[in-house]
Design a protein around this motif. Sequence first.
Motif, PDB file in Angstrom:
ATOM      1  N   MET A 171       0.846  -1.206   0.000  1.00 44.88           N
ATOM      2  CA  MET A 171       0.000   0.000   0.000  1.00 44.88           C
ATOM      3  C   MET A 171       0.875   1.247   0.000  1.00 44.88           C
ATOM      4  O   MET A 171       0.602   2.217  -0.717  1.00 44.88           O
ATOM      5  CB  MET A 171      -0.913   0.010   1.235  1.00 44.88           C
ATOM      6  CG  MET A 171      -2.070  -0.963   1.169  1.00 44.88           C
ATOM      7  SD  MET A 171      -3.357  -0.593   2.381  1.00 44.88           S
ATOM      8  CE  MET A 171      -2.548  -0.920   3.924  1.00 44.88           C
ATOM      9  N   LEU A 172       1.944   1.202   0.808  1.00 44.15           N
ATOM     10  CA  LEU A 172       2.836   2.367   0.891  1.00 44.15           C
ATOM     11  C   LEU A 172       3.542   2.611  -0.433  1.00 44.15           C
ATOM     12  O   LEU A 172       3.757   3.760  -0.830  1.00 44.15           O
ATOM     13  CB  LEU A 172       3.858   2.175   2.022  1.00 44.15           C
ATOM     14  CG  LEU A 172       3.293   2.164   3.447  1.00 44.15           C
ATOM     15  CD1 LEU A 172       4.417   1.956   4.463  1.00 44.15           C
ATOM     16  CD2 LEU A 172       2.544   3.460   3.763  1.00 44.15           C
ATOM     17  N   PHE A 173       3.862   1.520  -1.107  1.00 49.74           N
ATOM     18  CA  PHE A 173       4.520   1.644  -2.413  1.00 49.74           C
ATOM     19  C   PHE A 173       3.621   2.427  -3.386  1.00 49.74           C
ATOM     20  O   PHE A 173       4.057   3.370  -4.050  1.00 49.74           O
ATOM     21  CB  PHE A 173       4.829   0.241  -2.955  1.00 49.74           C
ATOM     22  CG  PHE A 173       5.259   0.206  -4.392  1.00 49.74           C
ATOM     23  CD1 PHE A 173       6.570   0.525  -4.746  1.00 49.74           C
ATOM     24  CD2 PHE A 173       4.360  -0.139  -5.413  1.00 49.74           C
ATOM     25  CE1 PHE A 173       6.970   0.493  -6.069  1.00 49.74           C
ATOM     26  CE2 PHE A 173       4.755  -0.169  -6.735  1.00 49.74           C
ATOM     27  CZ  PHE A 173       6.069   0.149  -7.074  1.00 49.74           C
ATOM     28  N   PHE A 174       2.356   2.043  -3.424  1.00 48.97           N
ATOM     29  CA  PHE A 174       1.434   2.738  -4.333  1.00 48.97           C
ATOM     30  C   PHE A 174       1.158   4.161  -3.868  1.00 48.97           C
ATOM     31  O   PHE A 174       1.064   5.090  -4.671  1.00 48.97           O
ATOM     32  CB  PHE A 174       0.124   1.948  -4.465  1.00 48.97           C
ATOM     33  CG  PHE A 174       0.295   0.657  -5.228  1.00 48.97           C
ATOM     34  CD1 PHE A 174       0.687   0.657  -6.558  1.00 48.97           C
ATOM     35  CD2 PHE A 174       0.053  -0.572  -4.614  1.00 48.97           C
ATOM     36  CE1 PHE A 174       0.847  -0.529  -7.263  1.00 48.97           C
ATOM     37  CE2 PHE A 174       0.207  -1.763  -5.310  1.00 48.97           C
ATOM     38  CZ  PHE A 174       0.607  -1.745  -6.640  1.00 48.97           C
ATOM     39  N   ALA A 175       1.056   4.335  -2.560  1.00 45.76           N
ATOM     40  CA  ALA A 175       0.784   5.676  -2.028  1.00 45.76           C
ATOM     41  C   ALA A 175       1.950   6.612  -2.303  1.00 45.76           C
ATOM     42  O   ALA A 175       1.758   7.807  -2.592  1.00 45.76           O
ATOM     43  CB  ALA A 175       0.519   5.590  -0.524  1.00 45.76           C
ATOM     44  N   ALA A 176       3.181   6.074  -2.232  1.00 40.48           N
ATOM     45  CA  ALA A 176       4.369   6.897  -2.470  1.00 40.48           C
ATOM     46  C   ALA A 176       4.318   7.496  -3.872  1.00 40.48           C
ATOM     47  O   ALA A 176       4.609   8.670  -4.079  1.00 40.48           O
ATOM     48  CB  ALA A 176       5.634   6.048  -2.289  1.00 40.48           C
ATOM     49  N   LYS A 177       3.893   6.654  -4.797  1.00 40.72           N
ATOM     50  CA  LYS A 177       3.793   7.149  -6.187  1.00 40.72           C
ATOM     51  C   LYS A 177       2.725   8.229  -6.287  1.00 40.72           C
ATOM     52  O   LYS A 177       2.913   9.269  -6.896  1.00 40.72           O
ATOM     53  CB  LYS A 177       3.443   5.978  -7.117  1.00 40.72           C
ATOM     54  CG  LYS A 177       4.665   5.112  -7.434  1.00 40.72           C
ATOM     55  CD  LYS A 177       4.559   4.434  -8.796  1.00 40.72           C
ATOM     56  CE  LYS A 177       3.672   3.210  -8.691  1.00 40.72           C
ATOM     57  NZ  LYS A 177       3.726   2.378  -9.896  1.00 40.72           N
ATOM     58  N   SER A 178       1.592   7.966  -5.647  1.00 42.24           N
ATOM     59  CA  SER A 178       0.465   8.887  -5.732  1.00 42.24           C
ATOM     60  C   SER A 178       0.765  10.213  -5.035  1.00 42.24           C
ATOM     61  O   SER A 178       0.373  11.276  -5.509  1.00 42.24           O
ATOM     62  CB  SER A 178      -0.766   8.195  -5.121  1.00 42.24           C
ATOM     63  OG  SER A 178      -1.777   9.123  -4.909  1.00 42.24           O
TER      64      SER A 178
END
Lengths: 161, 755
Positions: free
Chosen positions: B544-551
């Motif tokens: 989740m953090l990986f995707f949030a970092a991008k966003s």
Amino acid sequence: MKKIDIKLTVNGEQHEMAVAPGERLLDVLRERLGLTGTKEGCGEGECGACTINMNGQAVLSCLMLAVQADGATILTIEGLQKGADLHPLQEAFIGESAVQCGYCTPGMIMASDALIRNNPSPTQGMIRDALANNICRCTGYDRPVKAVLKAASQMKERKNG
Amino acid sequence: MDKLEVVGKPIKRIDGIDKVTGAAKYATDITLDNMLYAKLLRSPHAHAKVTHIDTAAAENLPGVKAVATILEVPKVLQYWYFLRTGKKEKQIYLRDNIVRFVGDPVLAVAAKDEETVSKALSLITVTYEKLPDLQDPVVALEEESIKIHSKGNVAMKAEKEFGDIQEGFNRADVIIENTYHTSKQKHASLEPIGSCVAHYQPDKRLTVFSSTQLPHWSRHYLAGALEMPLNKVRVIKPYTGGAFGGRCGLIHGLEVMCSWLSRKALRPVRLSFSREEDFIATESRHPMIIKMKTGATKEGIITANDVKIIADVGGYGTHYIGVIADCLSTGGALYKIPNYRFYGTAVYTNKSLCGALRGYGNPQMNFAQESQVDIIAEKLGVDPLKIRLKNYRPKGDMDPVLREKIQSNGLPECLEKGAAEADWDAKRCQLPGITVIKRGIGLSIMLHGTGAAGALPDPASATIMINADGSVNLLTAAADEGQGNRTVLAQVASEVLGIDIEKITVSDTDTAVTPLDCGTHGSRQAYSGGLAVKAAATEARNKMLFFAAKSLGVKQQKLGIKKGRIYELSDPENNILIHELMRQNQIGDMSLCEQVIGSFSGIASAMPGYYGAIFAEVEVNTETGEVRVTKLTSAFDVGRALNPDLVEGQITGGGAMGIGFALTEGLIVKDGHILNGNLTDYRLLRACDVPEIVPIIVESNEPTGPFGAKGIGEGAMVNVASAIANAICHASGVRLTDLCMTPENILQKLEEKTA
């Protein structure tokens, strides 16, 4: 064997059926009406798991024949909750962590319900005596007793308030 | 992770509403369309050869759909250590024509209703050739002309010595030797042991609803016994009315027989045992004869312990290897006794089979060893509490049996807090009183292992799936029999994910949808299950953090999660809601369409010990021999209480079960027949019998555990009987060495004392 016609009111619904003379009330509730919340723990009246409320009194449904209940008004655990809200006893059993495996819980709640109907302000000793028919192997009984005390006081408050 | 939000809180159990409304379905509540009913015919003999079975008349009865006998259906001698290789596994399936105890299943009939089943059973004749039977394990040990199993009557012999036992006794100033006997306790879970529904379908799939503690191992045994592939067998564990070790795998004569009938009839079959069948024909605690010789210096340092155990296995062996090993691993590691010798022998007899029961072999071993320690303390005039503090094996020491370093041990705090609550110092000095009622206080300590990593195949697995609305499905086979581990695992997931616990649903315990888990035994689920869920949730969190970092345009390491929101640690205004991110990932972004899934499968890194001190206060009526426990104070080091309410529930419930083990509970077997197989004559404590039980939680923070946690379930009852025996001795001056400590036993000891 010749069947016998009986009438029962269970959780507010009327039922008419033909039962065998030896058929237990417990089996009528569980097998015919699908009310499996009432449990069988021993079939010999020793454990209290099958406790229901019949005409306002706690009754062991494994020791009662269906024909003996002809004309009776019966309440099982499934009929205790009114609408969306849990009955105060149900709330208290959750709130006081009085439930573990849950197998004794319906019988214990029904026994407690009968106790409170007959005695709205039971003491801890009275509750322990009233629940002496209901075996619980998980909790050590302390939490269920506290739950009944809490529910009784809440029901009194609600009645008065 | 900063301050804990969910772990450590008394979260209400997630299955509470189901259980208080009667909606919870247990195995006996399950009815399938077109279902048949089955019942067993059981042996009336303690030991016999079945020479002929005539089922023709029964099979011709209208409504009878299948008959199966032990000539075709294998018995499963289960202990999952033997599943390690295909060759070993073959040893656990036994197909023969011998019955080995009164109540041993011979055959089963499935028919359209219970009435037809009963009628069919009455039409069957079984011819037996009676064999001489062995009831006494000491006799069975020596007897060579009567063999209960083809290899003889000795199931196993174990031997272990560390240090030099002779040197230990040479150094001792006081040496005592006693023999202890323990009872055949029954689980007596409120839902009788033995209820299942099996459904074998024409496309060769088998589904079994069974209240097993070990769904995946049960699936493995069933596949083996029925010679089916694992993927075609599905075990679903519905709600379970208590287990306490009694459902540690398949039940003797239940699931395999029921599945066999279903396969023959190609219809669902329900087989349920009555309370009497539960008592006479399912597993019980191994009764033991424990001879113990213990030596100590005059300063109270224990120098040697020599232990000889004979365990009565009953007619079939299941858990005896583990039970004997448990006696050694708990007894040998609790104290830093440098010289220790252990002989354990498990012997078959023609009694009902024994297996796992809360505490495994520990309650028996602890009763003997903790009595010995008290006797030594008394001989030397040392305070029983102080002698324990002098001799217990502390954190940092090596466990001599497991060869692991002890990483947490809260015993001193358990003793300190328990003594304060029980007012030990004052009460221990009080005189027992001048009336016939004598008052006393006693204590004992215990160690029990958490899980079985390294000792047994002990896998734990979990899968976490985050949904598009930010809710979570947690898939786990961590069977919950009422202790509440599904609630605890939801707490662990919630804590790691930063998602509200109400948004987490724990799966049914179903081998078709959950990854491999050993199941529930050895107080392991908060620990091993907790570790698995923590690892799976951590993987999901990182994704989740990986995707949030991008966003959010921020590095992953600079993000935190709280209450369903992922935010930049240094700028919380820069954030995104998990449900928005997940919807975008799964559905919104058509080039991605990925669900965040975290999973783990593996084993815990250790088998940490958890510890407890119990203080029992009693009144002994010296005229009637009656004992009344007036208060129990139970202080347990659980590493960290992930849910203190549930931990206290285990401690108080275990306390009540322990009082039963001490005073009233034991099957009485005469000539192979159990005389008290019902809930009136087998005396369980009732609401009016249980004294005040004060649970005290001590947290020693186990470094290998999830958030510092280790076990509690089994240990809560382990040292109750020894504490009560020590209290009875303090009150009345008599030392009870046999369980249960009945009024008859006590009166006899009192008479011996005055004579």
